[in-house]
Write a protein that holds these residues in place. Structure first.
Motif, short mmCIF file in Angstrom:
data_model
loop_
_atom_site.label_atom_id
_atom_site.label_comp_id
_atom_site.label_asym_id
_atom_site.label_seq_id
_atom_site.Cartn_x
_atom_site.Cartn_y
_atom_site.Cartn_z
N LEU A 68 0.83 -1.21 0.00
CA LEU A 68 0.00 0.00 0.00
C LEU A 68 0.87 1.26 0.00
CD1 LEU A 68 -2.91 -0.94 2.44
CD2 LEU A 68 -2.84 -1.07 -0.05
N THR A 69 1.97 1.20 0.73
CA THR A 69 2.89 2.35 0.74
C THR A 69 3.50 2.55 -0.65
OG1 THR A 69 3.41 1.97 3.07
CG2 THR A 69 4.97 3.31 1.80
N GLN A 72 1.39 4.21 -3.40
CA GLN A 72 1.27 5.67 -3.32
C GLN A 72 2.50 6.40 -3.83
OE1 GLN A 72 -0.73 6.86 0.55
NE2 GLN A 72 -0.63 4.64 0.86
N SER A 73 3.50 5.62 -4.22
CA SER A 73 4.69 6.22 -4.82
C SER A 73 4.35 6.77 -6.20
CB SER A 73 5.79 5.16 -4.93
OG SER A 73 6.78 5.56 -5.84
N ARG A 74 5.14 7.67 -6.71
CA ARG A 74 4.96 8.16 -8.09
C ARG A 74 5.89 7.46 -9.05
NH1 ARG A 74 0.45 9.11 -8.57
NH2 ARG A 74 0.97 9.96 -10.62
N GLN A 79 5.05 1.06 -8.21
CA GLN A 79 3.61 0.81 -8.33
C GLN A 79 3.35 -0.57 -8.94
OE1 GLN A 79 2.31 4.13 -10.69
NE2 GLN A 79 1.96 5.46 -8.92
N HIS A 108 -6.51 2.54 -3.57
CA HIS A 108 -5.14 2.78 -4.02
C HIS A 108 -4.89 2.12 -5.38
CE1 HIS A 108 -4.06 4.69 -0.28
NE2 HIS A 108 -4.45 3.63 0.42
N GLU A 111 -6.63 4.15 -8.01
CA GLU A 111 -5.87 5.38 -8.27
C GLU A 111 -4.71 5.09 -9.25
OE1 GLU A 111 -4.29 9.15 -8.37
OE2 GLU A 111 -6.29 8.47 -7.73
#
Length: 380
Positions: A68-69, A72-74, A79, A108, A111
């Motif tokens: 999950l962390t 949220q990375s770009r 991802q 997430h 997204e």
């Protein structure tokens, strides 16, 4: 008193030792000790197994939290790795899938599917949503409520086979619990063929409809959403024609839906497309299969007043690929079943007998059966 030597003699003959014999007591004690040790070993093994399960659950929870962390990375690679890890954890494991959703993974993943840093990340997120949501109605609902449908439909537009495949898979997951949300936009996309780009988009959407057609009740929902009119338009668009024809074939498995497609003009559109398509074209198999499916469901009204494309079908019998020849024979047989006029034209205007007779020697057993049936129907 026990006579001397009698115990040894009794044991040598396989008889039970006297109850008061010291050796018998020792044997019984050893047996009880052995059973106790065995029971302790069993308890120890069960405890170790339970501890291993607890460790696995804790490890999986850590994996989910770390994923999950990373989602949220770009960074596209992070991802992708995170989505694939969640997919691996949930694969064929409903409990793991439920835990992943309980941890809040769905928003997430959606997204990343919507705004991921790379196409690869979007595909991985869609794959994870397919596996996480595919284990039951409640999980499907969770994925759908997170907003997975709209970005999945958008992913169909990408010029990438893997992206389109996983997008269709995600729509299959969502459709049973969000029928209108899936069907209505897809039908709208199929019907828009105003530009070259929209024709490609229409073909991709028609392909998705084909994938969804196996779900109970979906073909009828598509017909009620206007799929007949939309597919008729797509059949007239060169870049969408083949996939639109495949969608007609898939939907026509339901006879009621097949009649609605014919009423909307799909049979007539197929007939016109056949007249303009080369007998050896890659599109031909799809076109003749769709026409055969409609004609079998409703021989009298499949073409909706359009003249049957008999010349084109006979050309396929002469020069088409083997699979196209079989489907053309199926279409001719269905069209000729209830029409004396069609039989007469095939016999006297289009010379259909000779190519049908040649099919009697085809390697395809189904083609041979259909050719024989068509010849019988023509009285040849």
């Amino acid at each position: 008193q026990v006579p001397a030597g009698s115990v040894k003699a009794a044991l040598s003959r396989g008889q039970r030792s006297p109850a008061g014999c010291p050796r018998a007591a020792t044997t019984a004690t050893n047996a009880r000790t052995s059973r106790g040790a065995h029971a302790m070993r069993r308890c120890g093994a069960a405890a170790m197994l339970w501890a291993a399960r607890l460790c696995a659950i804790a490890s999986a929870s850590d994996e989910v939290a770390r994923s999950l962390t990373q989602l949220q990375s770009r960074d596209g690679r992070q991802q992708t790795q995170a989505a694939r890890r969640l997919q691996d954890l949930s694969y064929e494991d409903p409990r793991a899938a439920a835990r992943i959703l309980e941890e809040g993974a769905a928003p997430h993943l959606v997204e990343v599917l919507t705004n991921g840093a790379s196409l690869q990340a979007k595909v991985a997120a869609a794959g994870a949503l397919v596996d996480v949501g595919g284990h039951g109605t409640s999980l499907r609902l969770e994925v759908t409520r997170a907003g997975a449908v709209e970005p999945a439909i958008a992913l169909l537009d990408r010029d990438d086979d893997a992206a389109r495949e996983v997008a269709a898979g995600l729509l299959v997951v969502a459709a049973p619990v969000a029928r209108a949300a899936v069907v209505v936009p897809l039908v709208k996309m199929v019907g828009d063929t105003s530009t070259k780009a929209s024709q490609i988009r229409a073909g991709n959407a028609a392909w998705a409809l084909s994938r969804l057609a196996d779900l109970p009740g979906l073909p009828l929902s598509m017909a009620r959403a206007g799929a007949g009119e939309a597919l008729k338009n797509a059949l007239g668009a060169p870049r969408a024609r083949r996939r639109a024809a495949d969608a007609v074939t898939a939907l026509a498995a339901d006879e009621g839906v097949a009649r609605e497609l014919s009423d909307a003009g799909c049979g007539a559109a197929l007939a016109r497309a056949l007249e303009r398509t080369s007998a050896t074209s890659d599109d031909m198999f799809s076109l003749v299969s769709a026409l055969a499916a409609l004609a079998e469901a409703d021989p009298r009204d499949a073409l909706n007043e359009e003249k049957p494309p008999l010349a084109a079908l006979v050309r396929v019998l002469d020069r088409g690929h083997a699979e196209s020849k079989r489907e053309a024979t199926r279409a001719l047989y269905a069209l000729a079943t209830d029409s004396a006029e069609v039989r007469e034209r095939l016999l006297f205007h289009h010379d259909a007998v000779l190519p049908l007779e040649r099919l009697l020697d085809a390697s395809d057993a189904k083609a041979r059966v259909l050719a024989a049936a068509a010849l019988r129907g023509l009285g040849a």
